[in-house]
Design an enzyme around this catalytic site. Structure first.
Site, PDB file in Angstrom:
ATOM      1  N   ASP A  47       0.863  -1.178   0.000  1.00 59.53           N
ATOM      2  CA  ASP A  47       0.000   0.000   0.000  1.00 59.53           C
ATOM      3  C   ASP A  47       0.904   1.234   0.000  1.00 59.53           C
ATOM      4  O   ASP A  47       2.123   1.131  -0.204  1.00 59.53           O
ATOM      5  CB  ASP A  47      -1.001  -0.038   1.173  1.00 59.53           C
ATOM      6  CG  ASP A  47      -0.345   0.185   2.533  1.00 59.53           C
ATOM      7  OD1 ASP A  47       0.899   0.286   2.596  1.00 59.53           O
ATOM      8  OD2 ASP A  47      -1.082   0.258   3.538  1.00 59.53           O
ATOM      9  N   CYS A  81       3.036  -3.258   4.031  1.00 56.83           N
ATOM     10  CA  CYS A  81       2.190  -2.138   4.423  1.00 56.83           C
ATOM     11  C   CYS A  81       2.878  -1.482   5.618  1.00 56.83           C
ATOM     12  O   CYS A  81       4.052  -1.783   5.885  1.00 56.83           O
ATOM     13  CB  CYS A  81       0.747  -2.569   4.701  1.00 56.83           C
ATOM     14  SG  CYS A  81       0.504  -3.646   6.123  1.00 56.83           S
ATOM     15  N   THR A 105       2.565  -1.689   8.989  1.00 58.31           N
ATOM     16  CA  THR A 105       2.977  -2.648  10.023  1.00 58.31           C
ATOM     17  C   THR A 105       3.268  -4.034   9.466  1.00 58.31           C
ATOM     18  O   THR A 105       3.851  -4.866  10.161  1.00 58.31           O
ATOM     19  CB  THR A 105       1.847  -2.818  11.047  1.00 58.31           C
ATOM     20  OG1 THR A 105       0.677  -3.269  10.336  1.00 58.31           O
ATOM     21  CG2 THR A 105       1.551  -1.516  11.782  1.00 58.31           C
ATOM     22  N   HIS A 150      10.514 -23.707   9.205  1.00 56.24           N
ATOM     23  CA  HIS A 150       9.408 -24.384   9.894  1.00 56.24           C
ATOM     24  C   HIS A 150       8.065 -24.228   9.184  1.00 56.24           C
ATOM     25  O   HIS A 150       7.251 -25.131   9.221  1.00 56.24           O
ATOM     26  CB  HIS A 150       9.252 -23.842  11.322  1.00 56.24           C
ATOM     27  CG  HIS A 150      10.313 -24.349  12.262  1.00 56.24           C
ATOM     28  ND1 HIS A 150      10.190 -24.279  13.622  1.00 56.24           N
ATOM     29  CD2 HIS A 150      11.522 -24.941  12.011  1.00 56.24           C
ATOM     30  CE1 HIS A 150      11.272 -24.810  14.187  1.00 56.24           C
ATOM     31  NE2 HIS A 150      12.096 -25.206  13.228  1.00 56.24           N
ATOM     32  N   HIS A 193       7.437 -30.609  10.417  1.00 61.88           N
ATOM     33  CA  HIS A 193       6.928 -29.284  10.031  1.00 61.88           C
ATOM     34  C   HIS A 193       5.984 -29.391   8.835  1.00 61.88           C
ATOM     35  O   HIS A 193       5.026 -28.638   8.715  1.00 61.88           O
ATOM     36  CB  HIS A 193       8.091 -28.332   9.739  1.00 61.88           C
ATOM     37  CG  HIS A 193       8.975 -28.155  10.930  1.00 61.88           C
ATOM     38  ND1 HIS A 193       8.528 -27.590  12.091  1.00 61.88           N
ATOM     39  CD2 HIS A 193      10.266 -28.524  11.149  1.00 61.88           C
ATOM     40  CE1 HIS A 193       9.506 -27.599  12.984  1.00 61.88           C
ATOM     41  NE2 HIS A 193      10.573 -28.169  12.443  1.00 61.88           N
TER      42      HIS A 193
HETATM   43  C1  RB5 Z   1      -2.060   2.572   6.576  1.00 65.03           C
HETATM   44  O1  RB5 Z   1      -2.125   3.756   7.289  1.00 65.03           O
HETATM   45  C2  RB5 Z   1      -1.845   1.402   7.519  1.00 65.03           C
HETATM   46  O2  RB5 Z   1      -2.990   1.171   8.292  1.00 65.03           O
HETATM   47  C3  RB5 Z   1      -1.464   0.160   6.755  1.00 65.03           C
HETATM   48  O3  RB5 Z   1      -0.332   0.408   6.010  1.00 65.03           O
HETATM   49  C4  RB5 Z   1      -1.132  -1.080   7.570  1.00 65.03           C
HETATM   50  O4  RB5 Z   1      -0.207  -0.817   8.567  1.00 65.03           O
HETATM   51  C5  RB5 Z   1      -2.278  -1.879   8.017  1.00 65.03           C
HETATM   52  O5  RB5 Z   1      -2.136  -2.945   8.629  1.00 65.03           O
END
Ligand code: RB5
Length: 145
Positions: free
Chosen positions: A11, A68, A70, A101, A136
């Site tokens: 994203d 993304c 996180t 694994h 595994h």
């Molecule tokens: C975008 O702001 C953020 O929510 C997205 O990149 C991600 O971290 C979602 O899990």
């Protein structure tokens, strides 16, 4: 590593790291297909996670890389696909286990929490690790419901 086909997607929060990963990885692999996004304009991560996971699930690519902010959103989305084992990797120790694994076929990275040097370490470790199979394999065969 030359014979691996990879699909990559992110994203807006993962766009910068995706661009840096592509520059580094493209010369090393057979195929590196970018399924977007193509700028830092705000988008919805499931659109890109489904695109990458769907193509890996169909067998068109051997591995998916998703980024993304996180790594959590793309990981949750990719794992909705039956044929996908997506692993959220934030260091090389985790990516080693994700391969040995879990035989992950999608790697999810947290674009807002790692820099390109860490991403290279994570991916290099994954590429240079073998799936251990044995017990595994039995366990990953029990994942689908
Ligand atoms: C975008 O702001 C953020 O929510 C997205 O990149 C991600 O971290 C979602 O899990």
């Amino acid at each position: 590593m030359k014979n691996i086909r990879i699909a990559i997607g992110s994203d807006h929060a993962g766009f910068e790291l995706k661009t840096q990963i592509k520059e580094w990885l493209e010369p090393q692999v057979e195929v590196l297909k970018d399924l977007g996004t193509n700028s830092e304009e705000s988008v919805d991560y499931p659109d890109f996670a489904h695109a990458v996971a769907g193509e890996v699930e169909k067998g068109k690519y051997d591995l998916g890389i998703l980024i993304c902010g996180t790594g959590i959103g793309v990981d949750m989305t990719a794992n909705k696909h039956q044929g996908i084992r997506a692993a959220l990797c934030w260091n090389k120790e985790i990516s080693k286990m994700a391969k040995s694994h879990n035989n992950a076929n999608v790697i999810c990275l947290p674009g807002r929490f790692i820099i390109i040097e860490q991403a290279k370490e994570i991916l290099d470790t994954f590429f240079n690790t073998e799936f251990e199979a044995g017990r595994h394999k039995r366990r990953i065969d029990k994942i689908s419901c």
